[in-house]
Design an enzyme around this catalytic site. Structure first.
Site, PDB file in Angstrom:
ATOM      1  N   GLY A  41       0.726  -1.215  -0.138  1.00 44.97           N
ATOM      2  CA  GLY A  41      -0.022   0.076  -0.006  1.00 44.97           C
ATOM      3  C   GLY A  41       0.841   1.208   0.224  1.00 44.97           C
ATOM      4  O   GLY A  41       0.395   2.343  -0.273  1.00 44.97           O
ATOM      5  N   SER A  42       2.098   1.084   0.386  1.00 48.86           N
ATOM      6  CA  SER A  42       3.152   2.328   0.521  1.00 48.86           C
ATOM      7  C   SER A  42       3.823   2.330  -0.925  1.00 48.86           C
ATOM      8  O   SER A  42       4.774   3.510  -0.965  1.00 48.86           O
ATOM      9  CB  SER A  42       3.767   2.467   1.615  1.00 48.86           C
ATOM     10  OG  SER A  42       3.226   2.554   2.731  1.00 48.86           O
ATOM     11  N   GLU A 215      -6.383  -7.990  -0.547  1.00 48.48           N
ATOM     12  CA  GLU A 215      -6.333  -7.817   1.059  1.00 48.48           C
ATOM     13  C   GLU A 215      -7.570  -7.420   1.715  1.00 48.48           C
ATOM     14  O   GLU A 215      -7.622  -7.666   2.600  1.00 48.48           O
ATOM     15  CB  GLU A 215      -5.337  -6.481   0.924  1.00 48.48           C
ATOM     16  CG  GLU A 215      -3.616  -7.001   0.881  1.00 48.48           C
ATOM     17  CD  GLU A 215      -2.862  -5.476   1.019  1.00 48.48           C
ATOM     18  OE1 GLU A 215      -2.489  -4.947   2.160  1.00 48.48           O
ATOM     19  OE2 GLU A 215      -2.504  -4.863  -0.041  1.00 48.48           O
ATOM     20  N   HIS A 231       0.865 -10.045 -26.151  1.00 49.77           N
ATOM     21  CA  HIS A 231       2.180 -10.788 -26.722  1.00 49.77           C
ATOM     22  C   HIS A 231       2.743 -12.010 -25.715  1.00 49.77           C
ATOM     23  O   HIS A 231       3.496 -12.391 -26.059  1.00 49.77           O
ATOM     24  CB  HIS A 231       3.239  -9.647 -26.618  1.00 49.77           C
ATOM     25  CG  HIS A 231       3.163  -8.632 -27.635  1.00 49.77           C
ATOM     26  ND1 HIS A 231       3.510  -8.646 -28.775  1.00 49.77           N
ATOM     27  CD2 HIS A 231       2.480  -7.500 -27.349  1.00 49.77           C
ATOM     28  CE1 HIS A 231       3.039  -7.617 -29.488  1.00 49.77           C
ATOM     29  NE2 HIS A 231       2.553  -6.715 -28.168  1.00 49.77           N
ATOM     30  N   LYS A 322       5.545 -10.332   8.949  1.00 51.14           N
ATOM     31  CA  LYS A 322       6.508  -9.495   9.484  1.00 51.14           C
ATOM     32  C   LYS A 322       6.991  -9.728  10.945  1.00 51.14           C
ATOM     33  O   LYS A 322       8.003  -9.696  10.999  1.00 51.14           O
ATOM     34  CB  LYS A 322       5.822  -8.163   9.446  1.00 51.14           C
ATOM     35  CG  LYS A 322       5.506  -7.468   8.155  1.00 51.14           C
ATOM     36  CD  LYS A 322       4.971  -6.109   8.339  1.00 51.14           C
ATOM     37  CE  LYS A 322       4.683  -5.558   6.925  1.00 51.14           C
ATOM     38  NZ  LYS A 322       3.845  -3.990   6.932  1.00 51.14           N
TER      39      LYS A 322
END
Ligand code: F6R
Length: 328
Positions: A41-42, A215, A231, A322
């Site tokens: 998101g950042s 998300e 392509h 995280k």
């Protein structure tokens, strides 16, 4: 999440007020390029801004997502380091490498370690409000502040402010209609794998929708861009698959040749999928049209979460990842 999505027009207005106050201390001259680092998101704010200044900015604007910093990033390049929490490992890693290479940095954050590091080293920083629970809901701050930063760096003029404010008015005016359309489309995406397509110049809209389906709606999806998909990806369309739903994002800024490509591709793809949706942008500028489609996509992702019985706010798996990494 619905309150945060509904708050997007006001966030754009608030972001403009913050942007007007930005006073950068270090403006390198000359300036060869701008590297924008950020995740999820950042990170996506950089994709939008790089696209909007594509035909205006005299130097390259390159967005990087990950731990690494390309070899060419040395002064007179500079960098925008974007992390809403200020605590994202990959982004902090890039920040440290930028410091080692003495590349001038602008930190864009609501706090965390990024803010601490920036304060401690006298790095320019732009602070955004820290009371939003989800970085992905802060897209307005990200795109608006990065636009003002590029303006302060002398790379673009202020073509964007009016577009952001007009977009805020447009989205507010259209909210009811957008929500109705979003609910209808979401109802048909339940239990489907959504294949998302945007045309050259609007790719971040497709990326944003894919990320919001991931998300907010807790579902998988894929996104592609025309003409590149002509392509490769198009060749994969051979057999009927009723689990696939196709979403095309279309705008007035799509080129004639790319529109023709969509028309031909659609004839190949449509018979092989369950359903096809063409979502047409509204608005009087590229920024307005992109944000109209973002807002529509955000609402679809929210209604889809609701229809699938999902909590659109939680991203437990990102938090788990995280945390697990920070313990290693
Ligand atoms: C959560 C979200 C994530 C984060 C990403 C990076 O809402 O959208 O994609 O943006 O994990 O975290 P931040 O933005 O704090 O650097």
């Amino acid at each position: 999440m619905d309150k945060m999505i509904a708050g997007f027009p006001d966030q754009l207005r608030e972001a403009v007020e913050i942007g007007k106050q930005i006073q950068l201390k270090n403006i390198p001259n000359p300036l060869s390029s701008v590297y924008i680092a950020g995740m999820g998101g950042s990170g996506i704010g950089g994709d939008f801004v790089a696209e909007w200044v594509y035909d205006k900015c005299p130097v390259p604007i390159i967005v990087g997502k990950g731990y690494r910093l390309p070899a060419w990033v040395h002064p007179p390049a500079m960098a925008i380091v974007s992390s809403y929490s200020g605590n994202t490992e990959e982004t902090l890693s890039v920040y440290r490498q930028l410091q080692e290479r003495k590349v001038p940095i602008i930190a864009l954050t609501s706090g965390g370690q990024l803010h601490q590091y920036a304060n401690a080293s006298g790095t320019d920083s732009v602070l955004v409000p820290d009371n939003w629970s989800s970085p992905r809901a802060c897209l307005g701050f990200s795109i608006v502040e990065q636009s003002y930063i590029l303006q302060q760096l002398g790379l673009i003029d202020n073509f964007f402010e009016r577009d952001f404010l007009n977009a805020a008015d447009l989205l507010e005016k259209e909210t009811e209609a957008i929500r109705m359309l979003a609910e209808e489309i979401a109802g048909q995406l339940v239990d489907k794998f959504t294949m998302i397509y945007a045309l050259e110049g609007m790719e971040p809209v497709a990326l944003r929708f894919r990320q919001q389906l991931n998300e907010n709606s807790k579902t998988r999806a894929a996104h592609f861009c025309v003409p590149e998909m002509n392509h490769n990806e198009l060749v994969g369309w051979k057999k009927q698959d009723n689990h696939l739903a196709i979403v095309y994002f279309l705008s007035d800024y799509d080129s004639e040749r790319n529109r023709k490509r969509v028309a031909i591709s659609r004839e190949i793809m449509a018979p092989l999928a369950h359903s096809v949706f063409e979502l047409h942008a509204k608005g009087n500028s590229k920024i307005e049209q992109a944000l109209y489609l973002v807002y529509l996509g955000d609402w679809i992702s929210w209604y889809l979460a609701k229809a699938r019985g999902m909590d659109s706010i939680e991203v437990d798996v990102i938090d788990f990842l995280k945390k697990s990494l920070s313990e290693k």
